[in-house]
Design an enzyme around this catalytic site. Structure first.
Site, PDB file in Angstrom:
ATOM      1  N   SER A 286       2.343 -35.261   4.759  1.00 12.62           N
ATOM      2  CA  SER A 286       3.363 -35.492   5.467  1.00 12.62           C
ATOM      3  C   SER A 286       3.346 -34.722   6.886  1.00 12.62           C
ATOM      4  O   SER A 286       3.985 -33.648   6.667  1.00 12.62           O
ATOM      5  CB  SER A 286       4.808 -36.060   5.028  1.00 12.62           C
ATOM      6  OG  SER A 286       5.728 -36.691   6.508  1.00 12.62           O
TER       7      SER A 286
ATOM      8  N   HIS B 264      -0.026 -39.541   6.460  1.00  9.80           N
ATOM      9  CA  HIS B 264       1.878 -40.261   6.849  1.00  9.80           C
ATOM     10  C   HIS B 264       2.408 -39.249   7.490  1.00  9.80           C
ATOM     11  O   HIS B 264       2.530 -38.252   8.179  1.00  9.80           O
ATOM     12  CB  HIS B 264       2.444 -39.375   4.943  1.00  9.80           C
ATOM     13  CG  HIS B 264       3.720 -40.313   4.906  1.00  9.80           C
ATOM     14  ND1 HIS B 264       3.903 -41.794   4.595  1.00  9.80           N
ATOM     15  CD2 HIS B 264       5.124 -40.115   4.979  1.00  9.80           C
ATOM     16  CE1 HIS B 264       4.870 -42.149   4.814  1.00  9.80           C
ATOM     17  NE2 HIS B 264       5.861 -41.241   4.875  1.00  9.80           N
TER      18      HIS B 264
ATOM     19  N   ASP C 223       5.682 -40.001  10.463  1.00 10.69           N
ATOM     20  CA  ASP C 223       7.141 -40.339   9.578  1.00 10.69           C
ATOM     21  C   ASP C 223       7.635 -39.986  11.015  1.00 10.69           C
ATOM     22  O   ASP C 223       7.957 -39.565  11.973  1.00 10.69           O
ATOM     23  CB  ASP C 223       7.910 -39.310   9.529  1.00 10.69           C
ATOM     24  CG  ASP C 223       7.358 -38.567   7.897  1.00 10.69           C
ATOM     25  OD1 ASP C 223       7.894 -39.967   7.390  1.00 10.69           O
ATOM     26  OD2 ASP C 223       7.498 -38.260   6.991  1.00 10.69           O
TER      27      ASP C 223
ATOM     28  N   MET D 117      11.363 -41.012  13.519  1.00  9.07           N
ATOM     29  CA  MET D 117      12.181 -41.248  12.785  1.00  9.07           C
ATOM     30  C   MET D 117      13.087 -41.293  14.700  1.00  9.07           C
ATOM     31  O   MET D 117      12.596 -40.723  15.596  1.00  9.07           O
ATOM     32  CB  MET D 117      12.893 -40.444  12.224  1.00  9.07           C
ATOM     33  CG  MET D 117      12.332 -40.052  11.198  1.00  9.07           C
ATOM     34  SD  MET D 117      13.101 -37.942  10.917  1.00  9.07           S
ATOM     35  CE  MET D 117      11.627 -37.845   9.450  1.00  9.07           C
TER      36      MET D 117
ATOM     37  N   HIS E 188       5.293 -44.548   8.765  1.00 10.69           N
ATOM     38  CA  HIS E 188       6.573 -45.032   8.186  1.00 10.69           C
ATOM     39  C   HIS E 188       7.384 -45.060   9.446  1.00 10.69           C
ATOM     40  O   HIS E 188       7.956 -43.958  10.435  1.00 10.69           O
ATOM     41  CB  HIS E 188       6.440 -44.045   7.550  1.00 10.69           C
ATOM     42  CG  HIS E 188       8.310 -43.583   6.258  1.00 10.69           C
ATOM     43  ND1 HIS E 188       8.897 -42.875   5.570  1.00 10.69           N
ATOM     44  CD2 HIS E 188       9.215 -44.450   6.575  1.00 10.69           C
ATOM     45  CE1 HIS E 188       9.636 -43.069   5.127  1.00 10.69           C
ATOM     46  NE2 HIS E 188      10.356 -44.159   5.397  1.00 10.69           N
TER      47      HIS E 188
ATOM     48  N   MET F 227      11.076 -45.056  10.583  1.00  8.40           N
ATOM     49  CA  MET F 227      12.188 -45.050  10.343  1.00  8.40           C
ATOM     50  C   MET F 227      13.091 -45.453  11.726  1.00  8.40           C
ATOM     51  O   MET F 227      13.837 -44.928  12.025  1.00  8.40           O
ATOM     52  CB  MET F 227      12.445 -43.382   9.527  1.00  8.40           C
ATOM     53  CG  MET F 227      12.183 -43.479   8.011  1.00  8.40           C
ATOM     54  SD  MET F 227      11.969 -41.829   7.866  1.00  8.40           S
ATOM     55  CE  MET F 227      10.479 -41.476   8.570  1.00  8.40           C
TER      56      MET F 227
ATOM     57  N   MET G  56      11.502 -44.501  -1.629  1.00  8.03           N
ATOM     58  CA  MET G  56      12.147 -43.622  -1.538  1.00  8.03           C
ATOM     59  C   MET G  56      12.673 -42.856  -2.222  1.00  8.03           C
ATOM     60  O   MET G  56      13.953 -43.186  -3.128  1.00  8.03           O
ATOM     61  CB  MET G  56      13.451 -42.672   0.241  1.00  8.03           C
ATOM     62  CG  MET G  56      13.000 -44.428   1.485  1.00  8.03           C
ATOM     63  SD  MET G  56      10.732 -43.040   2.067  1.00  8.03           S
ATOM     64  CE  MET G  56      12.197 -41.996   1.856  1.00  8.03           C
TER      65      MET G  56
ATOM     66  N   ASP H  50       8.376 -41.299  -1.717  1.00 11.56           N
ATOM     67  CA  ASP H  50       8.518 -40.438  -0.684  1.00 11.56           C
ATOM     68  C   ASP H  50       9.704 -39.412  -0.784  1.00 11.56           C
ATOM     69  O   ASP H  50      10.317 -40.325  -0.804  1.00 11.56           O
ATOM     70  CB  ASP H  50       8.057 -41.053   0.669  1.00 11.56           C
ATOM     71  CG  ASP H  50       8.831 -39.987   1.993  1.00 11.56           C
ATOM     72  OD1 ASP H  50       7.919 -39.031   1.861  1.00 11.56           O
ATOM     73  OD2 ASP H  50       8.024 -41.091   2.906  1.00 11.56           O
TER      74      ASP H  50
HETATM   75  C1  DX5 Z   1      11.921 -37.914   4.442  1.00 14.17           C
HETATM   76  C2  DX5 Z   1      10.610 -38.563   5.515  1.00 14.17           C
HETATM   77  C3  DX5 Z   1       9.035 -38.345   4.478  1.00 14.17           C
HETATM   78  C4  DX5 Z   1       9.524 -36.332   4.594  1.00 14.17           C
HETATM   79  C5  DX5 Z   1       8.769 -35.938   3.295  1.00 14.17           C
HETATM   80  O1  DX5 Z   1      12.580 -38.663   6.207  1.00 14.17           O
HETATM   81  O2  DX5 Z   1      10.461 -39.953   4.912  1.00 14.17           O
HETATM   82  O3  DX5 Z   1       8.169 -38.799   4.766  1.00 14.17           O
HETATM   83  O4  DX5 Z   1       8.434 -36.089   5.214  1.00 14.17           O
HETATM   84  O5  DX5 Z   1       8.759 -34.875   2.965  1.00 14.17           O
HETATM   85  P1  DX5 Z   1       8.838 -33.882   1.674  1.00 14.17           P
HETATM   86  O6  DX5 Z   1       7.886 -33.604   0.573  1.00 14.17           O
HETATM   87  O7  DX5 Z   1       8.793 -32.412   2.197  1.00 14.17           O
HETATM   88  O8  DX5 Z   1      10.624 -34.209   0.949  1.00 14.17           O
HETATM   89 ZN    ZN Z   2       7.949 -40.665   4.634  1.00 13.21          ZN
END
Ligand code: DX5
Ligand code: ZN
Length: 217
Positions: free
Chosen positions: A8, A33, A35, A37, A67, A69, A138, A172
């Site tokens: 990620s 991956h 992320d 947000m 992903h 969010m 998750m 994840d």
């Molecule tokens: C969390 C994200 C994850 C995150 C995982 O909100 O969706 O993808 O980057 O990070 P680690 O592996 O450090 O928990």
């Molecule tokens: Zn993620």
């Protein structure tokens, strides 16, 4: 099932993002991956389509798993598709009609996936099981990297595996050498790892260790 390891990018050094994308690609991981947000669906902001485009420019052959969010992922599907997303993951808790949006993701020529937060019952996915290419369970509350793995989420993986034996099922959050084995035993075949992989001086070695331990699980 094909095992896939996905670093990620959230855990990368943002001052050297292109190099970090190349380091993840060279590790032998199957996909990156990314992320996204929105500071509304989760209490944090990360990055947007420009970073997805950077990943495409930097490592065109390295698969991009995006992903979202976001409370309104439906407003951004075209932008992420144009930037180079190859799978788009949307949350079942998002504020949109998922039947419509899952179909639109496929119409954009991409793979779709539904994501489930830790507190959401897995039965919420039942109406979509025939409409998805992948499910993401998750194993932390989304919003931040580096959190602790919530093992109580794993029965959801097993529930999904029993109903869709061939489905790609991803975990994840908090994934490392030990927790990945628990997830693999529950039925997961795709493993996102942020802080665990990016903190390694030899990411390739960590990816291959992770792959062997989940393959034996
Ligand atoms: C969390 C994200 C994850 C995150 C995982 O909100 O969706 O993808 O980057 O990070 P680690 O592996 O450090 O928990
Ligand atoms: Zn993620």
């Amino acid at each position: 099932m094909k095992i896939e390891i996905l670093p990620s990018l959230l855990a990368a050094d943002f001052g050297r993002l292109a190099d970090e994308i190349l380091r993840a690609e060279a590790s032998g991981a199957e996909a990156l991956h990314l992320d996204i947000m929105d500071a509304h669906f989760v209490p944090n902001l990360s990055f947007g389509p420009d970073v997805v485009a950077l990943a495409k420019r930097t490592a065109p052959g390295f698969y991009r798993n995006v992903h979202l969010m976001m409370s309104r992922p439906d407003l951004y599907l075209e932008k992420f598709a144009a930037a180079g997303a190859e799978t788009i993951q949307v949350h079942v808790e998002a504020d949109c009609n998922l039947h419509v949006e899952l179909k639109r993701i496929r119409e954009l020529g991409l793979k779709n996936a539904i994501v489930l937060n830790p507190e959401t019952p897995v039965e919420r996915l039942a109406p979509y099981l025939d409409e998805i290419d992948e499910a993401l369970v998750m194993t932390v509350h989304p919003g931040y990297g580096g959190q602790q793995f919530i093992a109580e989420c794993l029965p959801k993986v097993t529930w999904l595996r029993e109903r869709r034996p061939e489905l790609d099922i991803m975990v994840d959050g908090g994934v490392n050498g030990e927790t990945a084995v628990l997830a693999a035993k529950a039925g997961a075949n795709q493993f996102v790892a942020g802080s665990y992989l990016f903190k390694q001086s030899d990411m390739a070695k960590a990816v291959s260790c992770l792959r062997s331990s989940v393959s034996l699980a």
